[in-house]
Write an enzyme that holds these catalytic residues in place. Structure first.
Site, mmCIF file in Angstrom:
data_model
loop_
_atom_site.group_PDB
_atom_site.id
_atom_site.type_symbol
_atom_site.label_atom_id
_atom_site.label_comp_id
_atom_site.label_asym_id
_atom_site.label_seq_id
_atom_site.Cartn_x
_atom_site.Cartn_y
_atom_site.Cartn_z
ATOM 1 N N ASN A 100 0.863 -1.183 0.000
ATOM 2 C CA ASN A 100 0.000 0.000 0.000
ATOM 3 C C ASN A 100 0.896 1.228 0.000
ATOM 4 O O ASN A 100 1.892 1.275 0.710
ATOM 5 C CB ASN A 100 -0.933 0.016 1.208
ATOM 6 N N TYR A 141 -9.394 13.566 -0.760
ATOM 7 C CA TYR A 141 -9.584 12.655 0.377
ATOM 8 C C TYR A 141 -9.577 13.423 1.693
ATOM 9 O O TYR A 141 -8.927 14.469 1.825
ATOM 10 C CB TYR A 141 -8.449 11.632 0.381
ATOM 11 N N GLU A 151 -15.299 9.120 6.386
ATOM 12 C CA GLU A 151 -14.133 9.148 5.510
ATOM 13 C C GLU A 151 -14.657 9.383 4.091
ATOM 14 O O GLU A 151 -15.546 8.675 3.645
ATOM 15 C CB GLU A 151 -13.381 7.820 5.584
ATOM 16 N N TYR A 153 -14.135 10.298 -0.219
ATOM 17 C CA TYR A 153 -13.317 10.225 -1.424
ATOM 18 C C TYR A 153 -14.052 10.915 -2.570
ATOM 19 O O TYR A 153 -15.235 10.643 -2.801
ATOM 20 C CB TYR A 153 -13.074 8.772 -1.852
ATOM 21 N N GLU A 237 -2.872 7.080 -4.661
ATOM 22 C CA GLU A 237 -2.790 5.869 -3.851
ATOM 23 C C GLU A 237 -2.742 4.630 -4.720
ATOM 24 O O GLU A 237 -3.403 4.545 -5.755
ATOM 25 C CB GLU A 237 -3.997 5.770 -2.906
#
Length: 570
Positions: A100, A141, A151, A153, A237
């Site tokens: 990641n 984000y 959260e 996005y 990401e």
């Protein structure tokens, strides 16, 4: 897009709090093994470019940023942050490992709500965007620290997998909208939290994102977005090996409230000739009755630039070049002007090829009123006669904003605050006479627009009041005209608000504001081909407000009209 921390993240966080170890970021992207490696870049306002290959957060020239990679198979990860906010990154996750990687740049807001922060937009270009394979994407984000914990996005582009999968709950401005629930570690510990998604219907690697508009749409559908905003970050990401990719964000501008960060290669700073000369003594405050206070831009200090192409001050005159609609440059008065003894404001300027708005703000940055539709081929006096309500304000800031699309220029020579008893002269830019409020009377708690006073116009093509009804013509989405009630309405004993109106060809929002100009709530999706009652039943928390202002806003693109007959508090 990995959401879990390693097994003992909460224990480590508790240990950090006890020992005084400062964890500058503990997003759900971070794992237990990486928290100990995360370092804060020393010194606020670092002005050199920064390159890092290890987990780290920092601030460079006003931009907040973070680099993070997991310890499971990511190699050759690197990130470079430039002083103008542009950045580049690359990674390579080995086959057979999870992997990641993230690199993000933007702004942390110390848990202000987005309504306190002000309008947020991002304009970016990501050249050499190579997301590789697997779950790799480019998004805006952040977290909203409320109940529910959210959260969010805003996804612009992706690799093999289009997040978050599944069926969309709706669409908005070219994005598919999703709401998902996750149970696991998060920024406040561990447990359930909510994800809001806006995923573009087609990929892109450059453009402008109206972040506030998406926040408002999420809030309209599901609520929760008006709680404390932790950050707004442009994030690159990649996760799940085998995975590799490269990004290069070559242009990045973040606008929020009165602040602009970045630009195509330069950081926004005021031109040198915007600094006031030392021999400019500030005017008397307030003007004496019957006298005038005339200010040039040599009497003012640059405050912010909201997308204006270029601007300069010469011999006291402000010269502005616009490259589009609703671009604005703002200046602070050296001394705020109390309007108690003022009868009118006269602006001298020329705006040959486009209409220019002159906006007036108080010391808190709240817009008080606007002089609209100023256009002339030569230097002309544009005059606004002040109402009794408007004279209760103090002006501390002036904004010069483009109303027309395309490129054009304007020159503003001076702003004169006319003392009571002086001749105001010039053309009339005030609202029609039927916008003047009658004697204050709340009996019946039903108001027509003949009982309200005009407050401001946010891009509405035209509007008028006839027999108490407001007739509005819109030329695009999110245009709004605002009116002040004759006095505030305390909602403590009100159960419903009923708006009577017609909006045949587009949906119209009715917005309600308190005395600070803060939006309290909105009646959305009002549309009808004939006069109809649109009703909002108030919650117990909504009853804790006092309403002083009403806004009538377009929700649909294109041109359409609406008529609002009355607003009743029942």
């Amino acid at each position: 897009m990995k959401k879990e921390l390693k097994k003992f993240a909460i224990i480590l966080l508790s240990f950090a709090l006890v020992t005084g170890f400062a964890l500058t970021s503990c997003d759900s992207d971070l794992e237990m093994g990486d928290l100990g490696q995360l370092n804060e870049d020393s010194g606020f306002g670092v002005t050199q470019n920064v390159t890092t290959t290890s987990n780290r957060t920092g601030t460079t020239n006003g931009w907040d940023w973070e680099y993070w990679q997991s310890d499971r198979g990511v190699s050759n990860g690197t990130m470079t942050v430039n002083t103008n906010g542009t950045f580049s990154a690359s990674w390579n996750a080995s086959s057979g490992t999870r992997g990641n990687f993230l690199a993000r740049v933007g702004k942390r807001f110390n848990n202000q709500s987005h309504t306190q922060v002000g309008q947020i937009t991002i304009t970016y270009t990501a050249n050499n965007f190579n997301p590789g394979n697997r779950n790799n994407y480019l998004s805006v984000y952040g977290w909203v620290m409320g109940s529910p914990l959210i959260e969010y996005y805003i996804v612009e582009s992706w690799g093999d997998f289009r997040p978050p999968g599944g069926s969309a709950a709706g669409t908005f401005n070219g994005y598919d909208l999703y709401r998902t629930t996750v149970n696991g570690p998060h920024v406040q510990g561990s447990g359930n939290f909510t994800q809001y998604w806006a995923v573009r219907q087609s990929k892109r690697t450059s453009g402008t994102i109206d972040v506030t508009a998406i926040f408002n749409e999420w809030n309209r559908r599901w609520g929760g977005m008006n709680s404390n905003l932790r950050e707004v970050m442009l994030k690159l990401e990649g996760w799940e090996a085998p995975s590799n990719g490269t990004y290069n964000v070559t242009a990045y501008t973040l606008r929020y409230g009165n602040t602009t960060l970045g630009g195509s290669g330069t950081t926004t700073t005021p031109p040198a000739n915007n600094n006031p000369p030392s021999n400019n003594n500030p005017p008397a405050n307030p003007p004496a009755s019957g006298s005038d206070t005339r200010l040039t831009f040599s009497n003012m200090n640059f405050q912010s630039n909201q997308g204006v192409s270029s601007y300069s001050v010469s011999n006291g005159s402000l010269n502005v070049n616009y490259g589009g609609q609703f671009r604005e440059v703002r200046y602070n008065l050296q001394n705020a002007v109390n309007l108690a003894n003022c009868s009118a404001i006269v602006v001298n300027g020329a705006s040959a090829n486009g209409q220019t708005a002159i906006k007036f703000y108080n010391s808190s940055g709240t817009e008080l009123f606007v002089m609209w539709n100023n256009r002339s081929s030569s230097a002309t006096d544009w005059t606004k006669t002040l109402s009794s309500a408007e004279r209760n304000n103090t002006v501390a800031r002036i904004g010069i904003m483009s109303q027309d699309t395309g490129s054009y220029s304007a020159t503003i020579n001076s702003v004169t605050f006319r003392g009571a008893g002086s001749s105001s002269g010039g053309g009339n830019t005030t609202p029609p006479s039927n916008n003047n409020p009658p004697p204050n009377n709340n009996s019946g708690s039903t108001f027509t627009f003949s009982q309200m006073s005009f407050q401001s116009n946010q891009g509405v093509s035209s509007y008028s009041v006839s027999n108490g009804a407001l007739n509005v013509n819109y030329g695009g989405q999110f245009r709004e005209v605002r009116y002040n009630l004759p006095s505030g309405v305390n909602l403590s004993s009100i159960n419903q608000i009923v708006v009577n109106g017609t909006s045949a060809n587009g949906q119209t929002a009715i917005k309600f504001y308190n005395s600070s100009g803060t939006e309290v709530f909105v009646m959305w999706n009002n549309r009808s081909s004939s006069a109809t009652n649109w009703t909002k039943t108030l919650s117990s928390s909504e009853k804790n407000n006092t309403i002083t202002r009403i806004g009538i806003m377009s929700q649909d693109t294109g041109s359409y009209s609406a008529t609002i007959n009355s607003v009743s508090f029942r």
